[in-house]
Design a protein around this motif. Structure first.
Motif, PDB file in Angstrom:
ATOM      1  N   LEU A 190       0.823  -1.217   0.000  1.00 17.02           N
ATOM      2  CA  LEU A 190       0.000   0.000   0.000  1.00 17.02           C
ATOM      3  C   LEU A 190       0.854   1.262   0.000  1.00 17.02           C
ATOM      4  O   LEU A 190       0.499   2.255  -0.643  1.00 17.02           O
ATOM      5  CB  LEU A 190      -0.962  -0.017   1.185  1.00 17.02           C
ATOM      6  N   VAL A 191       1.981   1.241   0.689  1.00 19.54           N
ATOM      7  CA  VAL A 191       2.894   2.395   0.667  1.00 19.54           C
ATOM      8  C   VAL A 191       3.430   2.592  -0.746  1.00 19.54           C
ATOM      9  O   VAL A 191       3.491   3.724  -1.251  1.00 19.54           O
ATOM     10  CB  VAL A 191       4.039   2.200   1.685  1.00 19.54           C
ATOM     11  N   PHE A 192       3.805   1.515  -1.412  1.00 18.01           N
ATOM     12  CA  PHE A 192       4.313   1.591  -2.779  1.00 18.01           C
ATOM     13  C   PHE A 192       3.242   2.146  -3.722  1.00 18.01           C
ATOM     14  O   PHE A 192       3.526   3.036  -4.542  1.00 18.01           O
ATOM     15  CB  PHE A 192       4.777   0.200  -3.229  1.00 18.01           C
ATOM     16  N   LEU A 193       2.008   1.643  -3.626  1.00 20.90           N
ATOM     17  CA  LEU A 193       0.925   2.132  -4.488  1.00 20.90           C
ATOM     18  C   LEU A 193       0.602   3.599  -4.215  1.00 20.90           C
ATOM     19  O   LEU A 193       0.346   4.366  -5.144  1.00 20.90           O
ATOM     20  CB  LEU A 193      -0.325   1.263  -4.301  1.00 20.90           C
ATOM     21  N   THR A 194       0.635   3.991  -2.966  1.00 18.74           N
ATOM     22  CA  THR A 194       0.389   5.392  -2.615  1.00 18.74           C
ATOM     23  C   THR A 194       1.488   6.288  -3.178  1.00 18.74           C
ATOM     24  O   THR A 194       1.209   7.369  -3.704  1.00 18.74           O
ATOM     25  CB  THR A 194       0.301   5.555  -1.087  1.00 18.74           C
ATOM     26  N   ALA A 195       2.726   5.839  -3.106  1.00 19.17           N
ATOM     27  CA  ALA A 195       3.847   6.610  -3.655  1.00 19.17           C
ATOM     28  C   ALA A 195       3.690   6.777  -5.164  1.00 19.17           C
ATOM     29  O   ALA A 195       3.915   7.877  -5.703  1.00 19.17           O
ATOM     30  CB  ALA A 195       5.166   5.937  -3.322  1.00 19.17           C
ATOM     31  N   ILE A 196       3.299   5.718  -5.861  1.00 18.51           N
ATOM     32  CA  ILE A 196       3.080   5.811  -7.308  1.00 18.51           C
ATOM     33  C   ILE A 196       1.951   6.792  -7.612  1.00 18.51           C
ATOM     34  O   ILE A 196       2.063   7.633  -8.514  1.00 18.51           O
ATOM     35  CB  ILE A 196       2.775   4.417  -7.898  1.00 18.51           C
ATOM     36  N   PHE A 197       0.854   6.705  -6.864  1.00 19.36           N
ATOM     37  CA  PHE A 197      -0.280   7.603  -7.073  1.00 19.36           C
ATOM     38  C   PHE A 197       0.143   9.067  -6.925  1.00 19.36           C
ATOM     39  O   PHE A 197      -0.138   9.897  -7.794  1.00 19.36           O
ATOM     40  CB  PHE A 197      -1.402   7.276  -6.078  1.00 19.36           C
ATOM     41  N   PHE A 198       0.840   9.387  -5.839  1.00 22.86           N
ATOM     42  CA  PHE A 198       1.240  10.775  -5.632  1.00 22.86           C
ATOM     43  C   PHE A 198       2.286  11.227  -6.645  1.00 22.86           C
ATOM     44  O   PHE A 198       2.320  12.397  -7.030  1.00 22.86           O
ATOM     45  CB  PHE A 198       1.722  10.995  -4.199  1.00 22.86           C
ATOM     46  N   PHE A 199       3.138  10.315  -7.115  1.00 19.79           N
ATOM     47  CA  PHE A 199       4.086  10.664  -8.161  1.00 19.79           C
ATOM     48  C   PHE A 199       3.351  11.038  -9.439  1.00 19.79           C
ATOM     49  O   PHE A 199       3.670  12.046 -10.081  1.00 19.79           O
ATOM     50  CB  PHE A 199       5.045   9.493  -8.410  1.00 19.79           C
ATOM     51  N   VAL A 200       2.357  10.231  -9.813  1.00 30.09           N
ATOM     52  CA  VAL A 200       1.587  10.509 -11.028  1.00 30.09           C
ATOM     53  C   VAL A 200       0.839  11.830 -10.893  1.00 30.09           C
ATOM     54  O   VAL A 200       0.847  12.656 -11.807  1.00 30.09           O
ATOM     55  CB  VAL A 200       0.628   9.339 -11.344  1.00 30.09           C
ATOM     56  N   VAL A 201       0.195  12.052  -9.768  1.00 27.66           N
ATOM     57  CA  VAL A 201      -0.531  13.309  -9.554  1.00 27.66           C
ATOM     58  C   VAL A 201       0.434  14.487  -9.608  1.00 27.66           C
ATOM     59  O   VAL A 201       0.133  15.522 -10.223  1.00 27.66           O
ATOM     60  CB  VAL A 201      -1.305  13.278  -8.210  1.00 27.66           C
ATOM     61  N   ASP A 202       1.604  14.360  -9.011  1.00 25.31           N
ATOM     62  CA  ASP A 202       2.597  15.431  -9.030  1.00 25.31           C
ATOM     63  C   ASP A 202       3.054  15.720 -10.457  1.00 25.31           C
ATOM     64  O   ASP A 202       3.189  16.888 -10.847  1.00 25.31           O
ATOM     65  CB  ASP A 202       3.788  15.050  -8.157  1.00 25.31           C
ATOM     66  N   GLN A 203       3.275  14.665 -11.228  1.00 26.66           N
ATOM     67  CA  GLN A 203       3.692  14.869 -12.620  1.00 26.66           C
ATOM     68  C   GLN A 203       2.597  15.554 -13.429  1.00 26.66           C
ATOM     69  O   GLN A 203       2.884  16.438 -14.241  1.00 26.66           O
ATOM     70  CB  GLN A 203       4.068  13.527 -13.265  1.00 26.66           C
ATOM     71  N   LEU A 204       1.352  15.163 -13.225  1.00 26.94           N
ATOM     72  CA  LEU A 204       0.239  15.792 -13.942  1.00 26.94           C
ATOM     73  C   LEU A 204       0.099  17.261 -13.563  1.00 26.94           C
ATOM     74  O   LEU A 204      -0.121  18.118 -14.438  1.00 26.94           O
ATOM     75  CB  LEU A 204      -1.066  15.041 -13.669  1.00 26.94           C
ATOM     76  N   LEU A 205       0.217  17.562 -12.273  1.00 29.13           N
ATOM     77  CA  LEU A 205       0.127  18.957 -11.844  1.00 29.13           C
ATOM     78  C   LEU A 205       1.306  19.767 -12.379  1.00 29.13           C
ATOM     79  O   LEU A 205       1.142  20.930 -12.781  1.00 29.13           O
ATOM     80  CB  LEU A 205       0.062  19.040 -10.323  1.00 29.13           C
ATOM     81  N   SER A 206       2.469  19.178 -12.415  1.00 34.07           N
ATOM     82  CA  SER A 206       3.646  19.856 -12.958  1.00 34.07           C
ATOM     83  C   SER A 206       3.450  20.138 -14.449  1.00 34.07           C
ATOM     84  O   SER A 206       3.736  21.240 -14.933  1.00 34.07           O
ATOM     85  CB  SER A 206       4.880  18.993 -12.735  1.00 34.07           C
ATOM     86  N   TYR A 207       2.958  19.152 -15.174  1.00 32.25           N
ATOM     87  CA  TYR A 207       2.694  19.343 -16.593  1.00 32.25           C
ATOM     88  C   TYR A 207       1.625  20.420 -16.788  1.00 32.25           C
ATOM     89  O   TYR A 207       1.762  21.286 -17.667  1.00 32.25           O
ATOM     90  CB  TYR A 207       2.242  18.025 -17.228  1.00 32.25           C
ATOM     91  N   GLY A 208       0.565  20.381 -15.987  1.00 31.85           N
ATOM     92  CA  GLY A 208      -0.516  21.366 -16.118  1.00 31.85           C
ATOM     93  C   GLY A 208      -0.047  22.775 -15.844  1.00 31.85           C
ATOM     94  O   GLY A 208      -0.386  23.710 -16.590  1.00 31.85           O
ATOM     95  N   THR A 209       0.717  22.968 -14.786  1.00 33.69           N
ATOM     96  CA  THR A 209       1.195  24.330 -14.493  1.00 33.69           C
ATOM     97  C   THR A 209       2.214  24.785 -15.528  1.00 33.69           C
ATOM     98  O   THR A 209       2.265  25.960 -15.894  1.00 33.69           O
ATOM     99  CB  THR A 209       1.811  24.412 -13.081  1.00 33.69           C
ATOM    100  N   GLY A 210       3.028  23.863 -16.028  1.00 29.78           N
ATOM    101  CA  GLY A 210       3.974  24.196 -17.085  1.00 29.78           C
ATOM    102  C   GLY A 210       3.253  24.603 -18.366  1.00 29.78           C
ATOM    103  O   GLY A 210       3.678  25.525 -19.062  1.00 29.78           O
ATOM    104  N   PHE A 211       2.164  23.923 -18.667  1.00 26.86           N
ATOM    105  CA  PHE A 211       1.367  24.252 -19.853  1.00 26.86           C
ATOM    106  C   PHE A 211       0.703  25.611 -19.712  1.00 26.86           C
ATOM    107  O   PHE A 211       0.657  26.403 -20.653  1.00 26.86           O
ATOM    108  CB  PHE A 211       0.312  23.156 -20.077  1.00 26.86           C
ATOM    109  N   LEU A 212       0.177  25.915 -18.497  1.00 27.27           N
ATOM    110  CA  LEU A 212      -0.509  27.193 -18.274  1.00 27.27           C
ATOM    111  C   LEU A 212       0.450  28.382 -18.248  1.00 27.27           C
ATOM    112  O   LEU A 212       0.162  29.434 -18.818  1.00 27.27           O
ATOM    113  CB  LEU A 212      -1.287  27.153 -16.963  1.00 27.27           C
ATOM    114  N   PHE A 213       1.588  28.222 -17.594  1.00 28.11           N
ATOM    115  CA  PHE A 213       2.484  29.347 -17.376  1.00 28.11           C
ATOM    116  C   PHE A 213       3.718  29.328 -18.285  1.00 28.11           C
ATOM    117  O   PHE A 213       4.466  30.282 -18.314  1.00 28.11           O
ATOM    118  CB  PHE A 213       2.950  29.396 -15.917  1.00 28.11           C
ATOM    119  N   GLY A 214       3.917  28.227 -18.992  1.00 27.71           N
ATOM    120  CA  GLY A 214       5.129  28.117 -19.794  1.00 27.71           C
ATOM    121  C   GLY A 214       4.854  28.493 -21.193  1.00 27.71           C
ATOM    122  O   GLY A 214       5.488  29.021 -22.012  1.00 27.71           O
TER     123      GLY A 214
END
Length: 63
Positions: free
Chosen positions: A39-63
């Motif tokens: 469960l720790v491993f799956l949670t880490a993957i989930f938050f990594f994916v969410v972080d990457q999506l948010l990073s891509y989204g903010t980069g798209f909006l402001f970049g």
């Protein structure tokens, strides 16, 4: 306020309470540990994916 108990009586009470504890078996401990790690491993993957999506989204909006 509760009355004071002498140390000998206190230790007897502690031993009586500890004897009531139901300790998990080795198998239960191993299964619980493995499930926790999964469960720790799956949670880490989930938050990594969410972080990457948010990073891509903010980069798209402001970049």
């Amino acid at each position: 306020m509760a009355s004071r108990t002498n140390p000998f009586t206190f230790l007897q009470q502690v031993r009586a309470e500890v004897s009531k504890v139901v300790w998990p078996t080795r198998k239960e401990t191993v299964v619980t540990t493995i499930m926790t790690l999964i469960l720790v491993f799956l949670t880490a993957i989930f938050f990594f994916v969410v972080d990457q999506l948010l990073s891509y989204g903010t980069g798209f909006l402001f970049g």
